[in-house]
Design an enzyme around this catalytic site. Structure first.
Site, PDB file in Angstrom:
ATOM      1  N   GLU A 254      -1.045   5.346  13.498  1.00  8.63           N
ATOM      2  CA  GLU A 254      -0.893   6.609  12.884  1.00  8.63           C
ATOM      3  C   GLU A 254      -1.155   7.845  13.675  1.00  8.63           C
ATOM      4  O   GLU A 254      -0.519   8.750  13.628  1.00  8.63           O
ATOM      5  CB  GLU A 254      -1.731   6.640  11.595  1.00  8.63           C
ATOM      6  CG  GLU A 254      -1.500   7.643  10.730  1.00  8.63           C
ATOM      7  CD  GLU A 254      -1.885   7.716   9.304  1.00  8.63           C
ATOM      8  OE1 GLU A 254      -1.580   8.456   8.417  1.00  8.63           O
ATOM      9  OE2 GLU A 254      -2.974   6.871   9.052  1.00  8.63           O
TER      10      GLU A 254
ATOM     11  N   PHE B 242       1.853  -3.376   4.012  1.00  7.68           N
ATOM     12  CA  PHE B 242       2.263  -4.589   4.631  1.00  7.68           C
ATOM     13  C   PHE B 242       3.922  -4.962   4.310  1.00  7.68           C
ATOM     14  O   PHE B 242       4.142  -4.736   3.199  1.00  7.68           O
ATOM     15  CB  PHE B 242       1.407  -6.101   3.910  1.00  7.68           C
ATOM     16  CG  PHE B 242       0.274  -5.852   4.403  1.00  7.68           C
ATOM     17  CD1 PHE B 242      -0.242  -5.224   5.563  1.00  7.68           C
ATOM     18  CD2 PHE B 242      -0.790  -7.219   3.894  1.00  7.68           C
ATOM     19  CE1 PHE B 242      -1.675  -5.429   5.780  1.00  7.68           C
ATOM     20  CE2 PHE B 242      -2.235  -7.256   4.330  1.00  7.68           C
ATOM     21  CZ  PHE B 242      -2.501  -6.347   5.455  1.00  7.68           C
TER      22      PHE B 242
ATOM     23  N   CYS C 151       0.944  -1.180  -0.078  1.00 11.93           N
ATOM     24  CA  CYS C 151      -0.088  -0.090   0.164  1.00 11.93           C
ATOM     25  C   CYS C 151       0.912   1.242   0.006  1.00 11.93           C
ATOM     26  O   CYS C 151       0.243   2.460  -0.044  1.00 11.93           O
ATOM     27  CB  CYS C 151      -1.069  -0.232   1.261  1.00 11.93           C
ATOM     28  SG  CYS C 151      -2.066  -1.694   1.340  1.00 11.93           S
TER      29      CYS C 151
ATOM     30  N   HIS D 250      -3.106   7.554   6.133  1.00  9.53           N
ATOM     31  CA  HIS D 250      -3.377   6.232   5.486  1.00  9.53           C
ATOM     32  C   HIS D 250      -4.596   5.804   6.043  1.00  9.53           C
ATOM     33  O   HIS D 250      -5.345   5.373   5.118  1.00  9.53           O
ATOM     34  CB  HIS D 250      -2.267   5.620   6.168  1.00  9.53           C
ATOM     35  CG  HIS D 250      -2.077   4.226   5.362  1.00  9.53           C
ATOM     36  ND1 HIS D 250      -2.267   4.065   4.185  1.00  9.53           N
ATOM     37  CD2 HIS D 250      -2.033   2.839   5.838  1.00  9.53           C
ATOM     38  CE1 HIS D 250      -2.099   2.652   3.730  1.00  9.53           C
ATOM     39  NE2 HIS D 250      -2.325   2.059   4.997  1.00  9.53           N
TER      40      HIS D 250
ATOM     41  N   LYS E  25      -9.945   7.381   2.461  1.00  9.60           N
ATOM     42  CA  LYS E  25     -10.542   5.977   2.210  1.00  9.60           C
ATOM     43  C   LYS E  25     -11.623   5.568   2.814  1.00  9.60           C
ATOM     44  O   LYS E  25     -12.360   4.667   2.435  1.00  9.60           O
ATOM     45  CB  LYS E  25      -9.385   5.222   3.046  1.00  9.60           C
ATOM     46  CG  LYS E  25      -7.865   5.047   2.316  1.00  9.60           C
ATOM     47  CD  LYS E  25      -6.859   3.959   2.860  1.00  9.60           C
ATOM     48  CE  LYS E  25      -5.586   3.982   2.183  1.00  9.60           C
ATOM     49  NZ  LYS E  25      -4.858   5.057   2.581  1.00  9.60           N
TER      50      LYS E  25
ATOM     51  N   HIS F  90      -9.821   1.255   0.273  1.00  8.82           N
ATOM     52  CA  HIS F  90      -8.543   1.102   0.085  1.00  8.82           C
ATOM     53  C   HIS F  90      -8.036   0.637  -1.299  1.00  8.82           C
ATOM     54  O   HIS F  90      -8.169  -0.630  -1.541  1.00  8.82           O
ATOM     55  CB  HIS F  90      -7.945   0.012   1.302  1.00  8.82           C
ATOM     56  CG  HIS F  90      -6.500   0.111   1.588  1.00  8.82           C
ATOM     57  ND1 HIS F  90      -5.552   1.135   0.686  1.00  8.82           N
ATOM     58  CD2 HIS F  90      -5.761  -0.437   2.649  1.00  8.82           C
ATOM     59  CE1 HIS F  90      -4.587   0.847   1.348  1.00  8.82           C
ATOM     60  NE2 HIS F  90      -4.318   0.201   2.263  1.00  8.82           N
TER      61      HIS F  90
END
Length: 415
Positions: A316, A401, A165, A305, A337, A342
């Site tokens: 975050e 990830f 991502c 994010h 998002k 996402h």
């Protein structure tokens, strides 16, 4: 020698909220959700039966002929559409620029997952002799960048970063680095993803990463909300034209923003979970801000994010507090998002476009579905309604990830 300044001169996007930048932006600031039930295939047996899908997309209009369109996976098709919009928006006359001075850095976190799934089914039911000779080219994650370069004849730097991502932010950041180092004058940079297919949905569901709010999917993506239960899969593509300032000026380009900061780190912690306290995210943001030369109080907006996962949103938030200190409670933060879902490897490109549009319009998109704030997420997340606000500098986070962290910083251009 004076360092080359890097600007953004064109934008292109295909999202669950629209087939171009302006439509997507209009729906974002209106707080519309692009999430709905999956209807392209039978999802009735899946734990998560909804996603943020791109609607009414016609691949063949973006290729020279229908055959070429069929030989590209959906992720490459959307990347091509975004690239063409960005080139047109930038007013690039590619005949006037040496081909080896224009590059393409368009990545994908997963690549051609639909093609892989389709061909695996053929293998299992019809045997190896029926596999398409185009399976491998359609599947691999670098093919969008390759096809775009072939379409336009761009012979400069060409590759695809694959950092889950964080992919788009890394592609745009590496474009910034290559132009700064005089390896190119113009680079199309961004990402594309089309993983809302049975294999992708079942894989993320097995990780227990997805929301299962099947009864009201449009309310499922709810970053920073106490009732969040996972992220919502989305698909789409985003491409920006990254260009050296003097090159842009010489051709009379409309300069949309200046790209001044890029930070990248690794958590070195866990395959799918962020490091406690968001330590890797902290360093990525700090590097980007330091590189820009701005003081923290000059940053007017953070596009988070913000995936709507229980652990990620808290990490975050904690990272932003560490980086910004007292200013953390004053700077608006939102997660788009909540509306797009996402987009994985395409997320960063869409979100830096959001930052640039926020600068253009002095308008910050909301975080929708934020109805019951998590006490651990206590910043200003611009809940549910867009906000008029002076925006001269914006920061965008993307974390993937594998522990990949990438942060970009854009500013209003001042000549």
């Amino acid at each position: 020698m004076n360092e080359r300044r890097i600007v953004i001169t064109g934008l292109g996007a295909v999202t669950p909220l629209g087939l171009d930048v302006n439509t997507s932006w209009t729906n974002l600031v209106a707080g519309k959700s692009g999430v709905g039930p999956i209807t392209l295939w039978d999802a009735s047996k899946f734990d998560c039966r909804f996603a943020a899908l791109v609607k009414d997309f016609e691949p063949k209009i973006h290729f020279r002929n229908e055959k070429d369109a069929r030989r590209a996976d959906r992720y490459s098709q959307m990347a091509m559409a975004s690239a063409k919009e960005a080139v047109k928006h930038a007013g690039l006359d590619t005949t006037q620029i040496p081909a080896d001075r224009i590059g393409v850095l368009v990545g994908s976190g997963i690549g051609g997952l639909k093609s892989l799934g389709d061909q695996d089914e053929i293998l299992m039911t019809k045997g190896p002799g029926r596999i398409s000779p185009f399976m491998i080219p359609m599947m691999i994650s670098n093919m969008a960048a390759g096809l775009i370069s072939m379409e336009f004849g761009f012979a400069g730097p060409n590759f695809a970063v694959v950092t889950a991502c964080a992919t788009s932010n890394n592609c745009i950041g590496e474009a910034w680095r290559l132009i700064r180092d005089n390896e190119a004058d113009v680079i199309l940079a961004g990402g594309s993803e089309a993983a809302c297919v049975p294999l992708g949905m079942s894989g993320f569901a097995a990780l227990r990463a997805l929301s299962t709010r099947n009864d009201e999917p449009e309310r499922a993506s709810r970053p920073f909300d106490k009732d969040r239960d996972g992220f919502v899969m989305g698909e789409g593509a985003g491409v920006v034209i990254v260009e050296e300032l003097e090159h842009a000026k010489k051709r009379g380009a409309n300069i949309l923003a200046e790209l001044t900061g890029y930070g990248l780190t690794a958590d070195a912690y866990h395959m799918t979970s962020p490091a406690p306290g968001g330590t890797g995210a902290v360093k990525a943001m700090q590097h980007a801000v330091k590189r820009s030369g701005l003081s923290l109080d000059k940053i007017d907006y953070i596009n988070a994010h913000g995936t709507s996962t229980p652990v990620g949103d808290v990490a975050e938030t904690e990272a932003i507090k560490v980086v910004f200190g007292d200013h953390a409670k004053k700077v608006p933060v939102s997660s788009t998002k909540s509306m797009t879902g996402h987009l994985l490897g395409a997320a960063g490109a869409i979100e830096i476009i959001v930052c640039i549009k926020a600068i253009e319009h002095n308008l910050i998109p909301p975080t929708i579905n934020l109805e019951n704030p998590d006490p651990q997420c206590d910043l200003d997340y611009v809940p549910n309604k867009a906000r008029e606000c002076k925006v001269d500098a914006a920061l965008s986070n993307s974390f993937g990830f594998g522990g990949h962290n990438a942060t970009l910083l854009v500013q209003r251009f001042v000549g």
